[in-house]
Design a protein around this motif. Structure first.
Motif, PDB file in Angstrom:
ATOM      1  N   ILE A  81      37.489  43.253  36.966  1.00  0.00           N
ATOM      2  CA  ILE A  81      37.208  44.046  38.171  1.00  0.00           C
ATOM      3  C   ILE A  81      36.197  45.139  37.787  1.00  0.00           C
ATOM      4  O   ILE A  81      36.394  45.865  36.803  1.00  0.00           O
ATOM      5  N   GLU A  84      33.803  50.603  39.134  1.00  0.00           N
ATOM      6  CA  GLU A  84      33.667  51.417  40.343  1.00  0.00           C
ATOM      7  C   GLU A  84      34.709  51.029  41.392  1.00  0.00           C
ATOM      8  O   GLU A  84      35.238  51.886  42.097  1.00  0.00           O
ATOM      9  N   GLN A  85      35.045  49.759  41.431  1.00  0.00           N
ATOM     10  CA  GLN A  85      36.093  49.328  42.375  1.00  0.00           C
ATOM     11  C   GLN A  85      37.462  49.805  41.904  1.00  0.00           C
ATOM     12  O   GLN A  85      38.299  50.191  42.707  1.00  0.00           O
ATOM     13  N   ASN A  88      37.865  53.316  42.905  1.00  0.00           N
ATOM     14  CA  ASN A  88      38.192  53.406  44.340  1.00  0.00           C
ATOM     15  C   ASN A  88      39.660  53.090  44.592  1.00  0.00           C
ATOM     16  O   ASN A  88      40.334  53.771  45.365  1.00  0.00           O
ATOM     17  N   ILE A  89      40.117  52.038  43.961  1.00  0.00           N
ATOM     18  CA  ILE A  89      41.520  51.620  44.192  1.00  0.00           C
ATOM     19  C   ILE A  89      42.480  52.701  43.698  1.00  0.00           C
ATOM     20  O   ILE A  89      43.443  53.060  44.379  1.00  0.00           O
ATOM     21  N   GLU A 261      37.082  48.083  32.258  1.00  0.00           N
ATOM     22  CA  GLU A 261      37.446  47.078  33.278  1.00  0.00           C
ATOM     23  C   GLU A 261      38.822  46.476  32.989  1.00  0.00           C
ATOM     24  O   GLU A 261      39.248  46.408  31.828  1.00  0.00           O
ATOM     25  N   TYR A 282      39.916  45.350  50.221  1.00  0.00           N
ATOM     26  CA  TYR A 282      39.420  44.885  48.915  1.00  0.00           C
ATOM     27  C   TYR A 282      39.249  43.375  48.812  1.00  0.00           C
ATOM     28  O   TYR A 282      38.961  42.855  47.741  1.00  0.00           O
ATOM     29  N   GLN A 286      33.043  41.710  45.999  1.00  0.00           N
ATOM     30  CA  GLN A 286      33.252  42.076  44.597  1.00  0.00           C
ATOM     31  C   GLN A 286      34.680  41.833  44.112  1.00  0.00           C
ATOM     32  O   GLN A 286      34.908  41.592  42.933  1.00  0.00           O
ATOM     33  N   THR A 287      35.590  41.958  45.032  1.00  0.00           N
ATOM     34  CA  THR A 287      37.005  41.804  44.646  1.00  0.00           C
ATOM     35  C   THR A 287      37.744  40.860  45.596  1.00  0.00           C
ATOM     36  O   THR A 287      37.313  40.618  46.716  1.00  0.00           O
TER      37      THR A 287
END
Lengths: 437, 235
Positions: A81, A84-85, A88-89, A261, A282, A286-287
């Motif tokens: 992952i 940056e995601q 956010n999560i 990651e 999400y 990207q995810t």
């Protein structure tokens, strides 16, 4: 009127035939029960596993692969992952926790997984079986079934875990390697001890001390060794999620610039609304975000069709066997009808003769079905042990009311069919039968 | 009191369109007599006669009346009950149940009436076994001698103290001494209990001791020594 004497006598006279009938019924009954037990247990066990993972987020890719890797710890080559995601999560409201999870190492047959302490508390139902949760990077918590004890020190191996039997050979192989490599690498603090394949290697210098054991979770995690995700990142030469000033910190919060990651993230939303919102947010390019139950529902639908066909086949086999046996017994009694003619000549009531024949048939059916239940339970136990050792899923073999009911139905049907078997017998001429003696 | 037996127009044929007559008894009466011996050559219809008066045929032409009640007018369930309560039968080939023990074979008829075998019946079975020199400790009867089997069959016929005893060649498999002993026993029991004893036999000793004789040939009565005979079939 007590026909048990005659039933006993029939069993003595036809002991091998009776045994053969019992075996036939037992096998037929077991066949249909095993199908039912296995389907049910697989469904229940997989549901029990996936229920512990509310929302799973991974890099975009196969949801099934993510589910297998996360819930069943089946080694899959997963994309990571993007950080940056992850940031956010981790910053999302409406979560009890968001646990980053990193795979890739193992010790003997146990996978080593990096994560955070709240996820351990979640899996272990807020209470450890023994010890404590990790408080330093070098601590590890083990699953309930891991054959290690508190205080043991292990060195992780890079690469996936192998089953016990396969690992045994590898251990010997490693021992040789370790010995061989000592000369070359003796002065290094940490090195990777590669095997012949060049894939698995030990993270020498990254010793981990077992400090706690989780409660049984009935998942593949019972066989896992769980370490702080910081340690997992460090072992692989990555930033450990904390700045240099806080490098010994453990768990949340992470310093975003030092975050590495992760393979997946398991989320525990505070509400259903939050769960749907996160999944929707999400599940994008990207995810991938999903509820494990979604995937399982699709799987159960597929499995359900197969189960219906197999169950129907089981019923047909069982019915055919019982009918064949009833015909066989009827023929048998026609051939050996002299005994009944003697009894009738002596004044035995028809009901007595009837109960003697019906009782004999039903004794065979009852013993056959009970043996079938035991056989099914034993076979399922064996199958489930095998599955558990291979798939890392905890399956507790049991008989359900549905399976008992299934056999009761078979018994009732056999009882009704057996009602007709003695009728032909009763029509036979006593004098003719006696003349045969 | 002994039972009266009356047979009227009894005719039994073999199956099929061309069925042959194997027993033809226009009239026979056994009233006020306790003993009868039926003899005749092999195939003369002796056993068929015995089976007919025992009510073992599903149906037949004619009347077989015990105490003036036609046996074949009874429903089969009633006829089974009548046999159970009134008959003690000894079959030509013993017709024992090989897979049962000696004691169980003797006790078979007692199992029709009650779920558990009464203790007095077990005691009586042991007493009969003792009287007839039968070893009840032999668990299987398959390997017993014909004489031993004959005595077990006899004990089985006597266990319920039935008022009618039908015996098909009861002394055929026994040595002279045993045969005499069995016959004496049967006659004694019959006399003491005022029972009706009908024996099918070739044995001259039996023929000699029993006054009432019926001789069959080709299914017909050719000689009847009974004193009270309104009509003789062969006449």
């Amino acid at each position: 009127m007590n026909p048990s004497l005659l039933i006993k006598a029939s069993f003595r006279r036809y002991k091998y035939i009776s045994l053969a009938f019992v075996i036939l019924i037992a096998v037929a009954a077991a066949f249909s029960i095993i199908i039912s037990i296995q389907e049910r247990l697989m469904r229940q066990s997989s549901a029990a596993v996936t229920n512990q993972f509310d929302v799973i987020i991974g890099a975009s890719g196969s949801k099934a692969d993510l589910l297998l890797a996360t819930a069943f710890l089946q080694s899959k080559s997963l994309n990571l992952i993007p950080t940056e995601q992850m940031i956010n999560i981790l910053a999302e409201d409406g979560l009890d926790f968001a646990a980053p999870i990193a795979f890739g190492d193992s010790y003997k047959s146990s996978p080593i997984i990096g994560t955070i302490a709240p996820f351990i508390w979640h899996l272990s139902k807020d209470k450890l079986m023994e010890g404590e949760v990790f408080t330093t990077h070098e601590h590890a918590v083990i699953g309930a079934n891991v054959k290690l004890k508190i205080g043991d020190v292990i060195t992780p191996t890079h690469g996936e875990a192998m089953p016990e039997d396969e690992h045994h050979d590898e251990d010997e192989h490693h021992d040789e390697d370790e010995h061989h490599d000592e000369d070359e690498h003796h002065d290094e603090d940490e090195h990777h001890d590669e095997d012949e394949v060049g894939h698995n290697h030990q993270h020498i210098g990254s010793e981990l001390t077992i400090v706690g054991r989780m409660q049984p979770t009935a998942t593949a995690w019972d066989n896992a060794i769980i370490i702080p995700i910081e340690m997992m990142w460090e072992i692989h030469g990555l930033a450990n999620g904390h700045s240099d000033a806080n490098e010994e910190n453990i768990g949340l919060p992470f310093d975003n610039e030092y975050l590495s990651e992760a393979s997946v993230m398991v989320l525990k939303p505070k509400s259903i609304a939050a769960a749907y919102s996160l999944r929707s947010e999400y599940d994008e390019h990207q995810t991938t975000a999903f509820f494990p139950a979604e995937i399982m529902a699709e799987f159960y639908m597929l499995m359900g069709d197969a189960r219906q066909i197999l169950t129907l086949m089981g019923y047909i086999v069982e019915a055919l066997v019982i009918i064949s046996i009833l015909i066989g017994i009827s023929i048998m009694f026609q051939l050996f009808g002299r005994q009944f003619a003697i009894l009738r000549a002596l004044g035995a009531p028809r009901l007595y003769i009837y109960l003697a024949i019906w009782g004999y048939i039903m004794s065979i059916v009852v013993v056959g079905i009970l043996s079938g239940l035991l056989l099914a339970y034993g076979t399922s136990f064996f199958i489930n042990n095998y599955i558990q050792s291979r798939v890392n899923i905890s399956i507790v073999t049991s008989l359900s009311a549905a399976e008992i009911w299934m056999m009761l139905m078979a018994l009732i049907i056999a009882g009704i069919l057996a009602f007709f078997a003695p009728l032909a017998m009763m029509q036979q001429s006593i004098t003719k039968q006696l003349a045969r003696g | 009191m002994s039972k009266s037996l009356e047979i009227q127009n009894l005719k039994i044929n073999t199956f099929g369109i061309n069925g042959q007559t194997i027993l033809d008894v226009p009239y026979f009466n056994l009233e006020g007599e306790r003993e009868l011996v039926i003899s005749g050559a092999s195939g003369s219809g002796k056993t068929t006669f015995l089976y007919a008066i025992a009510g073992l045929f599903l149906k037949l032409n004619g009347k077989v009346s015990w105490d003036r009640s036609n046996l074949y007018n009874l429903a089969s369930v009633e006829r089974d009950k009548w046999r159970s309560q009134n008959l003690g039968m000894i079959f030509q080939n013993f017709q024992l149940l090989d897979e049962l023990s000696v004691l169980d074979n003797i006790l078979v008829p007692t199992g029709f009436d009650s779920f558990f075998c009464p203790k007095d019946m077990i005691y009586k079975a042991e007493k009969l076994a003792d009287e007839f020199s039968i070893s009840i400790h032999n668990s299987t009867i398959a390997h017993m001698s014909r004489g031993e089997k004959q005595r077990i069959a006899l004990a089985r016929a006597l266990i319920k103290d039935a008022p009618i005893i039908l015996a098909d060649e009861p002394t055929a498999s026994l040595d002279e001494a045993n045969a005499r002993n069995i016959l004496e026993h049967l006659r004694k029991i019959s006399a003491e209990g005022d029972k009706t004893l009908i024996i099918v036999s070739h044995d001259p000793a039996v023929m000699e001791q029993i006054d009432n004789k019926l001789l069959l040939e080709h299914g017909k009565i050719i000689k009847n020594t009974l004193p009270t005979i309104p009509n003789v079939g062969a006449a």
